[in-house]
Structures are given as structure tokens and as C-alpha cells.
Design an enzyme around this catalytic site. Structure first.
Site, PDB file in Angstrom:
ATOM      1  N   GLU A 220       0.751  -1.326   0.210  1.00 25.75           N
ATOM      2  CA  GLU A 220      -0.203   0.081  -0.114  1.00 25.75           C
ATOM      3  C   GLU A 220       0.994   1.422  -0.006  1.00 25.75           C
ATOM      4  OE1 GLU A 220      -3.602   2.198   2.916  1.00 25.75           O
ATOM      5  OE2 GLU A 220      -1.957   0.904   3.762  1.00 25.75           O
TER       6      GLU A 220
ATOM      7  N   CYS B 269      -7.593  -2.723   5.175  1.00 27.53           N
ATOM      8  CA  CYS B 269      -6.420  -2.527   6.247  1.00 27.53           C
ATOM      9  C   CYS B 269      -7.000  -2.226   7.711  1.00 27.53           C
ATOM     10  CB  CYS B 269      -5.044  -1.712   5.668  1.00 27.53           C
ATOM     11  SG  CYS B 269      -3.758  -1.678   7.042  1.00 27.53           S
TER      12      CYS B 269
ATOM     13  N   HIS C 232     -11.477  -9.940   1.503  1.00 27.34           N
ATOM     14  CA  HIS C 232     -10.451 -10.688   2.680  1.00 27.34           C
ATOM     15  C   HIS C 232     -11.653 -11.424   3.610  1.00 27.34           C
ATOM     16  CE1 HIS C 232      -7.146 -10.652   5.754  1.00 27.34           C
ATOM     17  NE2 HIS C 232      -7.911 -11.676   5.881  1.00 27.34           N
TER      18      HIS C 232
ATOM     19  N   ALA D  38      -1.560 -14.008   0.757  1.00 27.78           N
ATOM     20  CA  ALA D  38      -0.709 -12.974   1.656  1.00 27.78           C
ATOM     21  C   ALA D  38       0.185 -13.812   2.468  1.00 27.78           C
ATOM     22  CB  ALA D  38      -1.515 -12.242   2.559  1.00 27.78           C
TER      23      ALA D  38
END
Length: 373
Positions: A36, A110, A177, A232
Site C-alpha cells: 500500500e 487494512c 478478505h 498473503a
């Protein structure tokens, strides 16, 4: 950019820099997200072509601080992920980088304090009007595909409602997610709630959560109906998770990552962070390897830790010394290395066999001086 049946490297702060993205791609990743990058940083950058290593760098004006580095090798698969809380600023940042990436993604998942405190990341999940403003502004003003990544909301119906609103903005795909904001990595991902989103949308959905083995790619696709799958931690611990031929030994993966970090002159703090994450999964930072990585001050030190001193010397020679030698060697012949060929020549020369071929056949990448621009 296509989003059907793709294996995707997730955005990871301090990990998803150029060397790790290329490493994942070498093992089979179809799409690779950058870490990011905050819009505030990007709007202060200017684009510079780094002829020494063949990269395109976005450098903070007035400094040597490289905010984002990419290269032509990943042009068709790298996704620039941005942290933002403002549509105008997001567009300004995206316009700086959009022609060098395959897509622009907005981080809406996030949960880290540095992101949420600035109104970015998961903070956007409770601001659907702002989400609409950001995504619509980008879609109307960019030719580059626009996507976003979210987390699950308190209820599955809330998540579906938000996903439908996002779809109406015209984004090319949505990554989900399978955890909620309060959830921790140890909490199981809720694949069933990702499936609810998939069944409600017509655009591709990228499923993310609890993918640790190659077989998990198919398992989560079957369970959710998602178009593609993102990973991830599974990739961080061993980037060869993308390979259908089975995982390579993690020691070999680490060493290849170090070589790529040297080749692309990666930030040493980022390199150390990634290596420490790898080590902690399989071993312990209190062992000699971990202590040596922590103690390392530069890429030369890391090369020594992993027995890559010769590779480091060769890369240094090719990046700094060989261009000077070639320039003076070719100058008497009124010829220069071509603008596009020069970086390739330097990268290829890190292969000892090709390095020898370059010295024996220097005319392979020569053009007349009148062609130089």
C-alpha cells in the site's frame, strides 16, 4: 487486465516491493499487488527512469526517497495499491503512476492504526458515500482498470450491500478478505461470507484468506465460487506457493529473494523485514541467521549472510562499472547502446554466461549515434 482464474499476490506492507513481486511472478503468480502506497506520498513524487538497473522509479521530489519502483517486466500484471481518503488526491496520485501499471487498487481493508487513523483502509468501510466518490472519480478519469479490496462487515448482508454499491461504480473487480476488522490472522477466514458476495455480483471477485498451500487455491475457489484467489502470508512464507509443481525449499526461496533484492537495489529495511518474516515462520530470529540479518546494515551484508558475495560483486560491476567501460569502448565507433537495450543489457549481464557473451559480442545492442534519443 483479466481477473478470471488468476493466482494473485496480495498487497503486503514492506514486503510487496519489486523484488518480491518478481519472485512471486517467477513462481507462477499471475497478478502482483504492490504494498500500500499512501496518496499523500505519491502526489509528492516525480517519475524517473533508472538506467542503471532498468527500473521506473517514483521518487519524492527533492530527495532520494523511492516511494514506488517498478519495471517493464511486470507492466502487464502489477497492481498499484493506494491508501486514500480523498477522491481528488487519489486521482492526482493515480495519474502519476497509471501508465506504468496494469491496474490501480484502493485499499479498503487494512485495519492497522496508521491506515485507519488517516481515514483510509478499513475506515472507509463505514463510509459508502466516500467510497463511491473515490471509485467513481477514478473510473471517470483513468483508462487504467480500477479495483478495490475490502474486508467483511458485521453481517453478511451488510457486506453484500456494500459490494453491490462498489460494483455500480464500474470497478473491474473486487477483492474480499474473509475476515472482519476485529478478527486476527489466527481467526479462520469466513469463506461462506465471501461466497455470499460472489453470488450477488456480476463482476469478478478475488477471494482472500487462509491460503497456505497450492491446493488451497482450488479449495477456496470451489467453496466461494470466486473468479480468482489472492494469497498473503502463504506467499510471504514461501513464494513458491504459486507453483503447480510443488513448493521449493524455503532456503532456496530466501536466497533467490536476496539475489533479486540485490539486482533491483531494494531498500535494505524492506529486505530485512521480509527476510525476518520468512525466518520467524520456519525458525527463530535468535539463531545465528536471524541475528546476522538484524545486524546487517546494507545489501552487501545480507549478501554475505546468504553466501551471495560473488553475485553482489557482479551486480555492482554491471550496474556501475560496465556502463562506463562500454561507453568508452563504443565511443570511438560513434555508436551507443540503445535507449531500451541498455537496461536489458545490464540485467542480462547478471547471468555469468550472458555477461561473457556481452564482452565477446558487444555489437548485439549497438545502434548508430543518429538513432540515439
Amino acid at each position: 487486465m483479466e481477473y478470471e482464474n488468476k493466482l494473485v499476490l496480495a498487497p503486503m506492507v514492506r514486503v510487496g516491493t519489486l523484488p518480491f513481486r518478481l519472485l512471486a511472478a517467477d513462481y507462477g503468480a499471475d497478478i502482483t499487488y504492490s504494498e500500500e502506497i499512501i496518496d499523500h506520498k505519491m502526489v509528492k513524487c516525480e517519475r524517473k527512469v533508472n538506467e542503471y538497473i532498468g527500473s521506473t522509479d517514483f521518487v519524492e521530489k527533492g530527495t532520494d526517497n523511492i516511494v514506488f519502483r517498478t519495471c517493464s517486466q511486470e507492466r502487464d500484471r502489477v497492481v498499484f495499491q493506494m491508501g486514500t481518503s480523498d477522491a481528488v488526491r487519489a486521482l492526482k496520485a493515480a495519474q502519476i503512476v497509471c501508465k506504468d501499471v496494469a491496474a490501480v487498487d484502493i485499499n479498503m481493508g487494512c485495519p492497522k492504526s496508521f491506515s485507519v487513523s488517516g481515514g483510509m483502509g478499513a475506515a472507509l468501510l463505514t463510509k459508502p458515500d466516500l467510497i463511491n466518490d473515490i471509485l467513481t472519480t477514478l473510473r471517470r478519469n483513468l483508462d487504467t482498470p480500477v479495483t478495490c479490496k475490502i474486508r467483511l462487515l458485521e453481517s453478511s448482508s451488510d457486506t453484500v450491500e456494500l459490494a453491490r454499491r462498489i460494483e455500480k461504480t464500474g470497478v473491474s473487480a473486487l477483492a474480499v478478505h474473509g475476515r472482519k476488522v476485529p478478527d486476527r490472522p489466527r481467526d479462520p477466514a469466513k469463506w461462506n461470507e465471501i461466497a455470499d458476495v460472489v453470488s450477488a455480483l456480476s463482476i469478478p471477485v478475488i477471494a482472500n484468506g487462509d491460503v497456505f498451500e497450492y491446493d488451497d487455491f482450488e479449495r477456496i475457489k470451489v467453496a466461494t465460487g470466486a473468479s480468482s484467489v489472492m494469497v498473503a502470508r502463504g506467499a510471504l512464507w514461501n513464494a513458491s506457493i504459486f507453483s503447480p509443481n510443488g513448493k521449493a525449499h524455503w532456503e532456496d526461496v530466501k536466497r533467490e529473494y536476496v539475489r533479486k533484492s540485490i539486482l533491483w537495489d531494494n531498500d535494505v529495511k524492506s529486505t530485512k523485514h521480509t527476510l525476518k518474516e520468512m525466518i520467524m515462520h520456519y525458525s527463530c530470529l535468535e539463531f545465528p541467521e536471524g541475528k546476522a540479518v538484524i545486524k546487517s546494515e546494507n545489501l552487501a551484508d545480507l549478501a554475505k549472510v546468504y553466501g551471495e558475495e560473488e553475485y553482489y560483486r557482479l551486480a555492482l560491476y554491471c550496474h556501475l562499472i560496465l556502463p562506463i567501460i562500454l561507453f568508452f569502448f563504443l565511443l570511438p565507433h560513434a555508436a551507443f547502446v540503445s535507449h531500451h537495450g541498455f537496461p536489458l543489457l545490464i540485467r542480462f549481464s547478471t547471468n555469468p554466461n550472458r555477461f561473457q557473451a556481452l564482452l565477446l559480442e558487444p555489437k548485439l545492442r549497438i545502434c548508430n549515434s543518429s538513432e540515439w534519443n
